[in-house]
Design an enzyme around this catalytic site. Sequence first.
Site, short mmCIF file in Angstrom:
data_model
loop_
_atom_site.label_atom_id
_atom_site.label_comp_id
_atom_site.label_asym_id
_atom_site.label_seq_id
_atom_site.Cartn_x
_atom_site.Cartn_y
_atom_site.Cartn_z
N PRO A 264 0.93 -1.17 0.11
CA PRO A 264 0.14 0.08 0.02
C PRO A 264 0.98 1.35 0.02
O PRO A 264 0.16 2.53 -0.02
CB PRO A 264 -0.83 -0.28 1.34
N LYS B 242 -1.96 2.56 -4.54
CA LYS B 242 -2.26 2.11 -6.09
C LYS B 242 -3.41 1.27 -6.19
O LYS B 242 -3.83 1.23 -7.18
CB LYS B 242 -0.99 1.94 -6.89
C1 PHB Z 1 -4.70 5.69 3.69
O1 PHB Z 1 -5.26 4.58 3.89
O2 PHB Z 1 -5.32 6.94 3.75
C2 PHB Z 1 -3.45 5.46 2.78
C3 PHB Z 1 -2.91 4.20 2.47
C4 PHB Z 1 -1.74 4.16 1.85
C5 PHB Z 1 -1.03 5.26 1.45
C6 PHB Z 1 -1.41 6.53 1.63
C7 PHB Z 1 -2.87 6.67 2.48
O3 PHB Z 1 -0.06 5.25 0.91
#
Ligand code: PHB
Length: 390
Positions: A289, A293
Amino acid sequence: MRTQVAIIGAGPAGLLLSHLLHLRGIESVVLELRSRAHAEARVRAGVLEQGTVDTLVEAGVGDRLLREGLLHHGIELRFGGAGHRVAFEKLVPGRAITVYGQQEVVKDLIAARLKDGADIRFEVDDVMPHAADTDRPYVTFGGQRLDCDVIAGCDGFHGVSRQTIPPGVLTAYEREYPFAWLGVLARVPPSTEELIYARTDRGFALHSMRSPEISRFYLQVPPDEDVAAWPDTRVWAELKTRLETVPGFELSTGEIVDKSVTPMRSYVAEPMRYGRLFLAGDAAHIVPPTGAKGLNLAVADVRLLTRALAHWYETGSADLLDGYSDACLKRVWRAQHFSWWMTTLLHTFDSDDAYGHRLQLSHLDYVTSSEAAAATLAENYVGLPYGAAE
Ligand code: PHB
Ligand code: APR
């Protein structure tokens, strides 16, 4: 029972596909293992690329997103006692991201589909695709049979669709990371206006948000970490240690309302098709994550699948369906690389590897001091614009 497209899974991929097909006059039935309440309550990621926002808005499901989503024009990389802003407005003018929870996207799509009288079945057991290598595929579930023209496997990484493809058809490309993310949702106003990606010697931390009242955090933890090892006091202490590393920054704390551990993995199955079974979203590929993406790739896939199916129904030509997998994989592999790159840049790996540590610090220094390097990060983070064929 009969429909044109049998869709397995009511995540963002399956729901958006059903909606986009409906807009092109193509009918579908969506079969979902879990309950509607479960699908709507599951806390997932929350960064939407401009292309994703545009897709949802153009499809008529972006009203609440435009009202409640938080438009961001930069992120911060925090390491070595300082914060460094990656300024999208300067590096990729006119492009930004919108912070809006994936579960909110799912709620909006379910509401829109049901309003249009869609056939979405929740809590269906034993969903199984059949005869995908013939021109009469069908899906069975809970003792019933659904005949269809094509099957869309949108059932996520652990779904059944990909597993039913005979051995030897797909090639899997994979990488596992030696850590997981502990995700935390808290009822507390964000202590920052923009997302903070923090690299520390104790591991990575991310400060994100959902609204002016709700914050979202992630902590790098050992793989297979038990959530029970993280009582609230420990979560806040560790977040403070990893985030309060620049002068004057103080993290506000509050009530924690959700906590979960996400494994970090990269995976691609090629091709994203077996006969009349087409895979889309997490069913075909997952990314760690760090690059935010996953949801955006799912949207890109179902755009292409909708276009290919509409072309097939309208002209009888299977050209676009035949090109579906290759068309998706170009964007998928770009996101694979970017997600791996961001993950490598920001996480703590084997602490004994002093050479690797030095490389990482040099890399971070480069990304935050060279405009060319920062532009590479920014361009990938906000998402590459859709090409004419997408
Ligand atoms: C989020 O869940 O807000 C989130 C997750 C992964 C990311 C950025 C934000 O890279
Ligand atoms: N039968 C029917 N439904 C199933 C089955 C099954 N055997 N297995 C899984 N499902 C359902 C899941 O319950 C889930 O609702 O398929 C859906 C898949 O949804 P997601 O996992 O959200 O996958 P996708 O729609 O491709 O969305 C990708 O999800 O994991 C995140 O980061 C990822 O943001 C990205 C997004």
